[in-house]
Design a protein around this motif. Structure first.
Motif, short mmCIF file in Angstrom:
data_model
loop_
_atom_site.label_atom_id
_atom_site.label_comp_id
_atom_site.label_asym_id
_atom_site.label_seq_id
_atom_site.Cartn_x
_atom_site.Cartn_y
_atom_site.Cartn_z
N TYR A 93 0.82 -1.21 0.00
CA TYR A 93 0.00 0.00 0.00
C TYR A 93 0.86 1.27 0.00
O TYR A 93 0.53 2.25 -0.66
N GLU A 94 1.96 1.26 0.74
CA GLU A 94 2.82 2.43 0.78
C GLU A 94 3.48 2.67 -0.58
O GLU A 94 3.66 3.83 -0.99
N THR A 95 3.80 1.59 -1.28
CA THR A 95 4.33 1.74 -2.62
C THR A 95 3.27 2.34 -3.55
O THR A 95 3.57 3.22 -4.37
N LEU A 96 2.04 1.89 -3.42
CA LEU A 96 0.95 2.44 -4.21
C LEU A 96 0.69 3.91 -3.86
O LEU A 96 0.33 4.71 -4.72
N ARG A 97 0.86 4.25 -2.60
CA ARG A 97 0.63 5.65 -2.18
C ARG A 97 1.60 6.60 -2.88
O ARG A 97 1.18 7.61 -3.44
N LEU A 98 2.87 6.27 -2.85
CA LEU A 98 3.88 7.20 -3.38
C LEU A 98 4.16 7.00 -4.87
O LEU A 98 4.64 7.92 -5.53
N ASN A 99 3.85 5.82 -5.40
CA ASN A 99 4.16 5.54 -6.81
C ASN A 99 3.00 4.80 -7.47
O ASN A 99 3.14 3.64 -7.89
#
Length: 493
Positions: free
Chosen positions: A361-367
């Motif tokens: 999810y954090e990867t999806l948030r920033l990228n």
């Protein structure tokens, strides 16, 4: 072309914001005219285009204008623009905080016809002279048919999704292991594209690419070219200036450049995907032509294109986080929840891996795979940001640049600009934050239906990414990832 495709690649202290529908504007918020402007005709859009692609880059482009206008909502121009886009209006209203951005998903006040990449739309020749589902508004009856068909494909494929994924991953990582042993490092982009094409073709089309040697060996390259030629005017590569501006961003490229390859893919789907085509005709009242070209768009644009950006980003994030101790934590969680045998992986098992999911999810948030979202005002309405209310007129085009929106400090309070792999864990209030994770054209807590434009694969994409990560830490005790390559691997004992 492959380089271009690769390039394409704490709990909050504030009161939670409702993603949709929008609450009435607070009487305490001032009603403001939308700041900013479009500049002189022709000249203004060209200046903004050069800033966007060349002098600043997309994120700095939006950030500098946000700072200039002291507002997360303002008027500007986005590419493509003059000289050979005479039918394209580059004027948009940027919406760059979570509260303003969420209006893009309220289908009562916005519509989504032909705005997948803004006011620019590639020729329908790229999709069999049809407007496929991504370019249809929810008010179009055809949208309902195709969206329900898409949801049905994913539902039916769920039984083979995980075993097909694991089998394709075995083949991919065997090749990478052999190359690392031989050369000391291995690029993962090409093996990943081959893995994605094989895996997704089986699950979405119900076809085995190996039945056609040409499709098996070159299908992923055919899709790369088909995607790239359509999207060249909107892609920021950033390494070829000024040639990029002269040759990539100044005009549309014609379909005939990829016509031969696309027709081969059409013939493959018609021959090998007969079962899914028949189901579309009998259960969803779609014609064979509508089915084939929507299937290719789902396969090539939505699935293969999206994963070709997202999974390399996921690996890059893993490489960046190696020194933080994340690898050890992920490996422990994966093996505790699912052992060390990839045959034990399942959707249910990765749902139990809180840290793996948070990292995804954090990867999806920033990228996010698709950084920009667009919607056109269906009617006059009042748009509410954190700080003000703005009057939007029917027909105006809204543009949200998600990598900046997802750094909204009023929602992602703890170090919003920083990659925090545990941000979405329960301990950090992550369940609540999923209300504002919008990578899928809607909140992660929403549901994809025929009544909205949320990605049909909203659930299966993060689960697939979690399975990808879990597989990695079942297979390897140690892995080093750097600059698009795998340099060290130590298989699990």
């Amino acid at each position: 072309m492959s380089a271009m495709m690769a390039r394409m690649i704490g709990s909050p202290s504030t009161t939670p914001l409702s993603p949709s529908p929008q609450p009435p504007p607070s009487s305490s918020q001032p009603v403001r005219a939308v700041p900013g402007g479009y500049g002189w005709p022709v000249v203004g859009p060209i200046i903004d285009r050069l800033d966007y692609f060349w002098f600043q880059g997309p994120q700095k482009f939006f950030r500098k204008r946000m700072e200039k206008h002291k507002s997360t909502v303002f008027r500007t121009n986005v590419p493509p623009t003059f000289p050979w886009f005479l039918g394209v209006n580059p004027n948009v209203i940027a919406v760059l905080d979570v509260k303003a951005f969420s209006h893009l998903f309220d289908m009562e006040i916005v519509e989504k016809a032909n705005v997948l990449v803004g006011d620019f739309m590639p020729s329908v020749k790229f999709t069999g002279d049809l407007r496929v589902c991504a370019y249809l508004d929810t008010s179009d009856p055809k949208h309902t048919q195709i969206k329900n068909f898409s949801l049905d494909i994913l539902k039916r494929s769920s039984a083979i999704w995980v075993p097909s994924l694991v089998s394709a991953l075995d083949s991919m990582w065997d090749k990478i292991d052999a190359e690392v042993a031989k050369s000391g490092s291995a690029s993962y982009f090409f093996p990943m594209q081959q893995f994605l094409f094989s895996f997704l073709t089986r699950c979405i089309i119900g076809a085995d690419p190996s039945t056609s040697p040409e499709i098996a060996s070159s299908g992923h390259i055919m899709l790369d070219k088909w995607l790239g030629v359509q999207l060249l005017p909107t892609i920021n590569i950033g390494i070829l200036q000024p040639l990029e501006e002269l040759f990539l961003h100044s005009f549309s490229y014609p379909f005939w450049l990829v016509k031969g390859d696309y027709n081969k893919l059409v013939q493959f789907v018609e021959k090998e995907g007969k079962e899914v085509i028949k189901r579309a005709q009998t259960e969803f009242n779609l014609t064979e032509q509508e089915t084939v070209h929507n299937l290719l768009f789902i396969l090539g644009f939505n699935s293969f294109g999206g994963f070709s950006i997202f999974l390399p980003t996921l690996l890059s994030a893993l490489g960046d986080q190696e020194s933080t101790g994340l690898h050890e934590k992920l490996r422990y969680e994966v093996r505790q929840k699912s052992g060390s045998n990839s045959n034990s992986l399942s959707f249910d098992s990765v749902k139990e891996m809180e840290l793996v999911q948070s990292f995804v999810y954090e990867t999806l948030r920033l990228n996010p795979p698709v950084p920009s979202q667009f919607a056109r005002a269906r009617k006059d309405f009042k748009l509410t940001s954190h700080d003000a209310v703005y009057e939007i007129k029917k027909g105006e085009l809204l543009c949200g640049y998600q990598p900046l929106v997802m750094k909204d400090a009023k929602v992602f309070v703890e170090s919003p600009e920083t990659f925090l792999y545990d941000r979405f864990t329960k301990e950090k209030g992550g369940t609540e934050l999923l209300n504002y994770l919008y990578w899928s054209n809607g909140p992660q807590t929403g549901s994809a239906t025929a009544a909205n434009k949320q990605c049909a694969a909203k659930e299966i994409v993060p689960l697939t990414a979690a399975l990808f990560v879990a597989y990695l830490f079942q297979r390897y005790d140690s892995i080093t990832i750097s600059s698009g390559s795998i340099t060290v691997v130590e298989k699990a004992k």
